[in-house]
Motif scaffolding. Structure first.
Motif, PDB file in Angstrom:
ATOM      1  N   GLU A 200      -0.966  -6.620  -4.219  1.00 60.11           N
ATOM      2  CA  GLU A 200      -0.216  -5.553  -3.572  1.00 60.11           C
ATOM      3  C   GLU A 200       0.510  -4.699  -4.609  1.00 60.11           C
ATOM      4  O   GLU A 200       1.505  -5.141  -5.206  1.00 60.11           O
ATOM      5  CB  GLU A 200       0.795  -6.184  -2.599  1.00 60.11           C
ATOM      6  CG  GLU A 200       1.654  -5.176  -1.878  1.00 60.11           C
ATOM      7  CD  GLU A 200       0.829  -4.098  -1.202  1.00 60.11           C
ATOM      8  OE1 GLU A 200       0.972  -2.909  -1.565  1.00 60.11           O
ATOM      9  OE2 GLU A 200       0.027  -4.442  -0.316  1.00 60.11           O
ATOM     10  N   ASN A 235       4.240   0.524   0.862  1.00 60.61           N
ATOM     11  CA  ASN A 235       4.823  -0.455   1.785  1.00 60.61           C
ATOM     12  C   ASN A 235       6.275  -0.057   2.042  1.00 60.61           C
ATOM     13  O   ASN A 235       7.144  -0.305   1.211  1.00 60.61           O
ATOM     14  CB  ASN A 235       4.748  -1.867   1.194  1.00 60.61           C
ATOM     15  CG  ASN A 235       5.373  -2.897   2.125  1.00 60.61           C
ATOM     16  OD1 ASN A 235       5.697  -2.615   3.280  1.00 60.61           O
ATOM     17  ND2 ASN A 235       5.569  -4.113   1.614  1.00 60.61           N
ATOM     18  N   GLU A 238       9.036  -2.664   1.219  1.00 63.62           N
ATOM     19  CA  GLU A 238       9.039  -3.353  -0.066  1.00 63.62           C
ATOM     20  C   GLU A 238      10.473  -3.780  -0.372  1.00 63.62           C
ATOM     21  O   GLU A 238      11.402  -2.977  -0.379  1.00 63.62           O
ATOM     22  CB  GLU A 238       8.510  -2.424  -1.157  1.00 63.62           C
ATOM     23  CG  GLU A 238       7.952  -3.149  -2.373  1.00 63.62           C
ATOM     24  CD  GLU A 238       9.022  -3.795  -3.226  1.00 63.62           C
ATOM     25  OE1 GLU A 238       8.836  -4.966  -3.610  1.00 63.62           O
ATOM     26  OE2 GLU A 238      10.033  -3.116  -3.515  1.00 63.62           O
TER      27      GLU A 238
END
Length: 301
Positions: A200, A235, A238
């Protein structure tokens, strides 16, 4: 690698050699050519004596005897003559050559595989593994550690799409308190993850924001904000980005925004290692708002 692995590998190679060489070394030889020739000659002599006896007894005239004798000789030549032309030595030489070639192949193939694997497959990973083990052993000096870290950085110049290497380099720089260098390593990690698709990238950008935040004595600089933007683009939740954004909002007096960011961390990562500190920050923000701290913020009850 552990000694047990190499011993096991050597045992497998030996077993493979046994199975491959067994039919060559222990090949059951056919009846020797000389024996076959002797058998054919004995058969010829025996049959010739029978013909001579039949001629002597008057059972065959001379013409019939000669005809049958010629046929017997022709048959004998067909059985014995070609075999005489066959030399057993070339066949033995052929078997020896086959045995030698088999042994060479059985040795060269695994050795070649080891070489190629070490040269192109695991060399980077093995070097990184050894560096990590040495750093963890506690038997090296600060100078040794810095030398190994610099060696890792140079290897990554030739292998930029190595997420494991960048991750190790970034963590090493953080331990050495070289936060700017760690931030650059996290940037390399993010790019490697983008290229390989092995993880990721948002987390790598969040860690870069954190490293830059520490490097600038807790100031949210433009570099920190740019890293946060990259992380949240991939994201929105995050964690490192949310944490820094909560700190920035709290310092600016936007306590409601700080609560939103920090509570979001507790929602998406309730087992976060810094969960207790985050809860204390949430409680402080509620206090600044003049509101009661919700139940469960400071305890799990």
């Amino acid at each position: 690698m552990p000694t047990t692995f190499w011993l096991s590998l050597a045992l497998l190679v030996v077993l493979a050699l046994v199975f491959v060489l067994q039919p060559v070394v222990f090949h059951r030889h056919r009846t020797p050519v000389a024996n076959r020739r002797m058998q054919n000659l004995n058969t010829y002599r025996s049959r010739l004596k029978e013909l001579e006896q039949e001629r002597d007894e008057g059972m065959l005239d001379e013409s019939a005897f000669e005809t049958l004798r010629d046929e017997l000789e022709l048959s004998m030549l067909q059985d014995v003559g070609p075999e005489e032309a066959r030399d057993p030595e070339p066949r033995r030489e052929g078997r020896r050559l086959l045995a030698v070639m088999t042994v060479l192949l059985c040795l060269l193939i695994p050795l070649g595989a080891f070489y190629l694997y070490g040269e192109f497959g695991s060399r980077q990973a093995l070097a990184e593994f050894r560096s990590m083990q040495e750093m963890r052993s506690g038997e090296v000096t600060q100078q040794d550690i810095e030398g190994m870290v610099e060696g890792l950085r140079q290897r990554l110049d030739n292998d930029p799409n190595n997420p494991q290497g960048w991750s190790m380099l970034a963590r090493s720089y953080m331990q050495l308190e070289r936060h700017e260098a760690a931030a650059e390593a996290y940037k390399g990690l993010a790019r490697a993850l983008e290229e390989t698709g092995e993880g990721e990238p948002a987390s790598a950008w969040g860690l870069r924001a954190q490293a830059l935040f520490v490097a600038n004595q807790g100031q949210v600089t433009s570099g920190v904000e740019a890293a946060i933007e990259q992380a949240r683009k991939r994201n929105p939740d995050e964690i490192n980005a949310l944490s820094i954004m909560g700190i920035k909002a709290f310092r600016a007096g936007d306590f409601r925004q700080a609560v939103e960011h920090w509570e979001r961390i507790l929602e998406v990562a309730p087992d976060h290692p810094q969960a207790d500190s985050i809860r204390q920050g949430v409680a402080a923000a509620y206090s600044e708002l003049g509101e009661p701290v919700p139940s469960g913020v400071l305890s799990d009850d």
